[in-house]
Design an enzyme around this catalytic site. Sequence first.
Site, PDB file in Angstrom:
ATOM      1  N   SER A 274      -9.655  -0.357   7.092  1.00  0.00           N
ATOM      2  CA  SER A 274      -8.964  -0.601   6.176  1.00  0.00           C
ATOM      3  C   SER A 274      -8.966  -1.613   5.006  1.00  0.00           C
ATOM      4  CB  SER A 274      -8.189   0.751   5.412  1.00  0.00           C
ATOM      5  OG  SER A 274      -8.783   1.931   5.129  1.00  0.00           O
TER       6      SER A 274
ATOM      7  N   LYS B 117       0.587  -1.223  -0.277  1.00  0.00           N
ATOM      8  CA  LYS B 117      -0.497  -0.142  -0.113  1.00  0.00           C
ATOM      9  C   LYS B 117       1.070   1.550  -0.150  1.00  0.00           C
ATOM     10  CE  LYS B 117      -3.765   2.423   2.328  1.00  0.00           C
ATOM     11  NZ  LYS B 117      -4.794   2.285   3.742  1.00  0.00           N
TER      12      LYS B 117
ATOM     13  N   SER C   1      -9.925   1.492   3.054  1.00  0.00           N
ATOM     14  CA  SER C   1      -9.201   2.453   1.521  1.00  0.00           C
ATOM     15  C   SER C   1      -7.914   2.359   1.268  1.00  0.00           C
ATOM     16  CB  SER C   1      -8.124   3.290   2.745  1.00  0.00           C
ATOM     17  OG  SER C   1      -7.437   2.826   3.416  1.00  0.00           O
TER      18      SER C   1
HETATM   19  N1  GLN Z   1     -13.061   4.078   5.792  1.00  0.00           N
HETATM   20  C1  GLN Z   1     -12.768   4.471   7.430  1.00  0.00           C
HETATM   21  C2  GLN Z   1     -11.593   5.636   7.407  1.00  0.00           C
HETATM   22  O1  GLN Z   1     -12.100   6.071   6.043  1.00  0.00           O
HETATM   23  C3  GLN Z   1     -11.354   3.390   7.856  1.00  0.00           C
HETATM   24  C4  GLN Z   1      -9.935   3.824   7.348  1.00  0.00           C
HETATM   25  C5  GLN Z   1      -9.033   3.321   7.429  1.00  0.00           C
HETATM   26  O2  GLN Z   1      -8.849   2.304   8.051  1.00  0.00           O
HETATM   27  N2  GLN Z   1      -7.268   3.896   7.552  1.00  0.00           N
HETATM   28  O3  GLN Z   1     -11.441   6.275   8.121  1.00  0.00           O
END
Ligand code: GLN
Length: 487
Positions: free
Chosen positions: A179, A80, A155
């Site tokens: 994410s 990532k 994400s």
């Molecule tokens: N969807 C969550 C957010 O937008 C989690 C994001 C993540 O785990 N990096 O904060």
Amino acid sequence: MKSMELSQLTIHELNHKLNRKEISVSDVVRDVLKVIERKESELNAYISLFEEKALERALELEKHMPQTLPPLYGIPLGIKDNIVTKDMETTCGSRILLGYKPPYDATAVRRILDNGGIVIGKTNMDEFAMGSTGEYSYFGPTRNPVNTDYVPGGSSSGSAAAVASGEAIAALGSDTGGSVRLPAAFCGVVGFKPTYGTVSRYGLIAFASSLDQIGFLTKDVTDAAILYSVVGGFDPMDSTSWEYQVPDWREMLSGFDKLDFRVRIGVPEEFMVEEGVAKSILTRTEAFLKEAEKNGHKVVPVKLPHSRYAIETYYLIAMSEASSNLSRYDGVRYGYRAEGEEITDLDTMYRKTRTEGFGIEVKRRILVGTFALSSGYYEAYYETATKVRRLIKMDFEEVFKEVDVIVGPTSPMLPFKLGEKLSDPISIYLTDIFTVLANLTGIPAISLPNGVDSTLGLPIGLQVMGRPFDDPFLLKTAKNFEQILGN
Ligand code: GLN
């Protein structure tokens, strides 16, 4: 073996073939590159690709083959793009980091390389890991390989899409509120977030430091255990790292298929509600629980009363920490810097750089987070959120006295179409309702593929959460459940 097939295999299957010299490292890399060539223009799973470097490394690895190959030897992986890689551009999916080439490798990356792994590219992501759909990347959205009209979840969108399509054998992601697990569920792969503190965050670019954790996107539970055993464990470079040596993956999983391996499965009543959870997701979750009972496991209804405050608590804490962490992007130290005649002083340069460098969701969060931390509001917002976080943690401590794991859907909703929810950020935040709990409490959690919605054919995820610092037990249980699910 026919082309296009190696890319569909797991780490342990490839390791077996490589050890027996049925295939070469170059065969594996070339096969994955072929899939990339065929699918990447549509999926957009990567921000940067290192085709040539990967082939060179394959040849290098072939020259120095050890007698028995460590499990990651010659395996092409996606990383990532918020995990730093030495001299390879690392952007966090943001314009503000354009051109930033870190001077060092993250500990997770270092350990992968030291074990013979190959970095094939840096995967696409919501900007600074803020999002659930993959649509907040400066580099354009990633698409779901199962059906490209749909979002892959976020994400860690690119990591999940790459693994599901064969554009990588496995991948690293990061999980602050879900994410790793959400995109795993949306793309039909396995996503594992270990206990906070058991995988080094050194070199993971911070979003919300008390919640962030590196995790793994893989085709099965065995691969998740392999990556965890290589990447996890104490790191003196991370002050929140736990003094812990992860056992060998075989040891962690051993006995998963024994008939007397039986666990008590807690099912929170708050997770299994018709209002808010898609019908097919409820049906598939119930079907799994029935099968689990048939296999001798015990299903126990439990309560997590404070989980209804999870979303508010999570977003307050995440945004507050983000507003502080992201203050370092000022155009001076790294990445993008705004230019123009109107920039005559430092303040204007900061302002213009941040205005042009950050996207809409990141700005929204910096604003809310700064507000929640400001004097006069801090007690009402941030401090209250930290207290509720404690209450949620106590709920879990109670429940784990009665059960060994907690099971439910990974997400209340199925993947949705690209663009469908972009105008309504709150509805996007709700995708995380079941996943943020593991980050707020620090516990390990894994998402397993639990079939597909019969009408749309879109994947459904099953989340299994475990006791903190007992990741090996969670993985072993997940391996057992994987068999029950028939994956
Ligand atoms: N969807 C969550 C957010 O937008 C989690 C994001 C993540 O785990 N990096 O904060």
